[in-house]
Design a protein around this motif. Structure first.
Motif, PDB file in Angstrom:
ATOM      1  N   THR A  67       0.842  -1.194   0.000  1.00 11.67           N
ATOM      2  CA  THR A  67       0.000   0.000   0.000  1.00 11.67           C
ATOM      3  C   THR A  67       0.880   1.248   0.000  1.00 11.67           C
ATOM      4  O   THR A  67       1.836   1.346   0.771  1.00 11.67           O
ATOM      5  CB  THR A  67      -0.911   0.030   1.232  1.00 11.67           C
ATOM      6  OG1 THR A  67      -1.788  -1.092   1.169  1.00 11.67           O
ATOM      7  CG2 THR A  67      -1.740   1.309   1.265  1.00 11.67           C
ATOM      8  N   SER A  78      -1.104  -7.937  -2.598  1.00 12.32           N
ATOM      9  CA  SER A  78      -2.270  -7.182  -3.064  1.00 12.32           C
ATOM     10  C   SER A  78      -3.588  -7.804  -2.624  1.00 12.32           C
ATOM     11  O   SER A  78      -4.653  -7.396  -3.086  1.00 12.32           O
ATOM     12  CB  SER A  78      -2.244  -7.094  -4.596  1.00 12.32           C
ATOM     13  OG  SER A  78      -2.271  -8.407  -5.169  1.00 12.32           O
ATOM     14  N   ASP A 129      -5.102  -5.259   1.845  1.00 14.17           N
ATOM     15  CA  ASP A 129      -5.844  -4.061   1.467  1.00 14.17           C
ATOM     16  C   ASP A 129      -6.588  -3.487   2.675  1.00 14.17           C
ATOM     17  O   ASP A 129      -6.580  -2.280   2.928  1.00 14.17           O
ATOM     18  CB  ASP A 129      -6.823  -4.417   0.345  1.00 14.17           C
ATOM     19  CG  ASP A 129      -7.523  -3.197  -0.234  1.00 14.17           C
ATOM     20  OD1 ASP A 129      -7.016  -2.074  -0.056  1.00 14.17           O
ATOM     21  OD2 ASP A 129      -8.578  -3.367  -0.859  1.00 14.17           O
TER      22      ASP A 129
END
Length: 311
Positions: free
Chosen positions: A45, A177, A182
């Protein structure tokens, strides 16, 4: 604009260097001989980009960019830690629960492949890789679960933790990912994932200051067949260190407390162990096996008191 250092840094996730004052405020552009765009990236991120100006052309050499990469990781790690502390210390939290019937959610895919159920137990990170722990019901044997994980496109790796008994504990390594990564980057904590019969109940918790609507939309963007089944705002009174210690005290027997305290005070947990299990057992007047039985039981209760507050 594609050649702008900031754009290149965001696209590549690495420090991007440009000549002159491109990408810096107008008042600094004339004096800048070079600029470096440093992505603030942690666990897949990106929190932003830090722009560093150099007065001399060529000053941002390979050595300097290596230092800037390290700086970027340090800043991003601090930002992530701040988000984690904010959730842990929040007096008000929002509790969300979803039913998800999309097999692109790895837990749904695995439960469908093994025709059994999976129950979330917690997560850790190895670098940027989230590792999630699940137990599987007895009908889903260890070999079957590992074979399903190997066939699932959403799982990078899997292993059995400890003995493969009736409720084996599995660790699933997911891509940086992935959905858990997330969520973590957005200050959202997974409270539970129970998967069975082609669906999963996903329970999340986030501080009241985090945009809950955005979190809901994020889940719906990633998966089809999502139904929001709970949205609740909860008061979570703060827990003092004294309260936490009292909670542990209530769980320990006298023998367990004595074994744990004696081990701690005797330097048993020091990097250079100052006392052995045999010595501590003799001091308590019990066998070595009995001492370790009390100690392991006490340790398990302490760990449960800590991790039950965070998972």
């Amino acid at each position: 604009m594609d050649d702008h250092p900031v754009v290149r840094a965001l696209d590549s996730g690495a420090v991007a260097v440009g000549d002159g004052g491109a990408g810096v405020p107008a008042e600094l552009a004339d004096a800048a001989g070079g600029v470096a765009a440093v992505p603030l990236r942690y666990r897949g991120t990106t929190y932003g980009v830090l722009t560093v100006c150099a007065a001399e052309t060529g000053a941002l050499n390979e050595r300097e960019t290596t230092v800037l990469e390290s700086l970027g990781r340090t800043v991003a790690t601090a930002l992530n830690a701040h988000e984690s502390r904010r959730l842990a210390a929040a007096d008000q939290v929002v509790s969300l629960a979803f039913d998800v019937r999309d097999r692109s959610l790895f837990a749904v895919d695995l439960a469908t492949r093994v025709d059994g159920s999976l129950d979330y137990r917690g997560e850790v990170y190895r670098g940027e890789t989230p590792v999630l722990f699940f137990t599987a019901d007895g009908s889903a044997g260890a070999e079957r679960v590992l074979a399903a994980a190997d066939a699932s496109p959403a799982v990078a790796d899997a292993a059995v933790v400890g003995d493969a008994d009736e409720a084996a504990l599995f660790e699933f390594h997911l891509p940086p990912s992935s959905f858990p990564a997330d969520l973590a980057a957005r200050g959202v904590r997974i409270q539970g994932i129970d998967a069975a019969d082609g669906a999963a109940r996903v329970e999340l918790e986030l501080p009241a200051g985090v945009d809950a609507r955005a979190a809901v939309e994020r889940v719906r963007e990633r998966y089809d067949g999502v139904e929001l089944v709970r949205y609740r705002e909860d008061e979570r009174p703060p827990t003092t260190a004294r309260d936490f210690a009292a909670t542990i005290e209530e769980r320990l027997t006298d023998r367990q407390r004595a074994a744990l305290q004696r081990a701690y005070l005797s330097g048993y947990y020091n990097s250079t162990r100052m006392a052995t299990g045999d010595e501590l057992a003799a001091a308590m007047g019990v066998s070595r096996a009995t001492f370790h039985q009390h100690l392991r039981a006490a340790e398990r209760k302490v760990f449960a008191a800590f991790f039950d507050r965070h998972t």
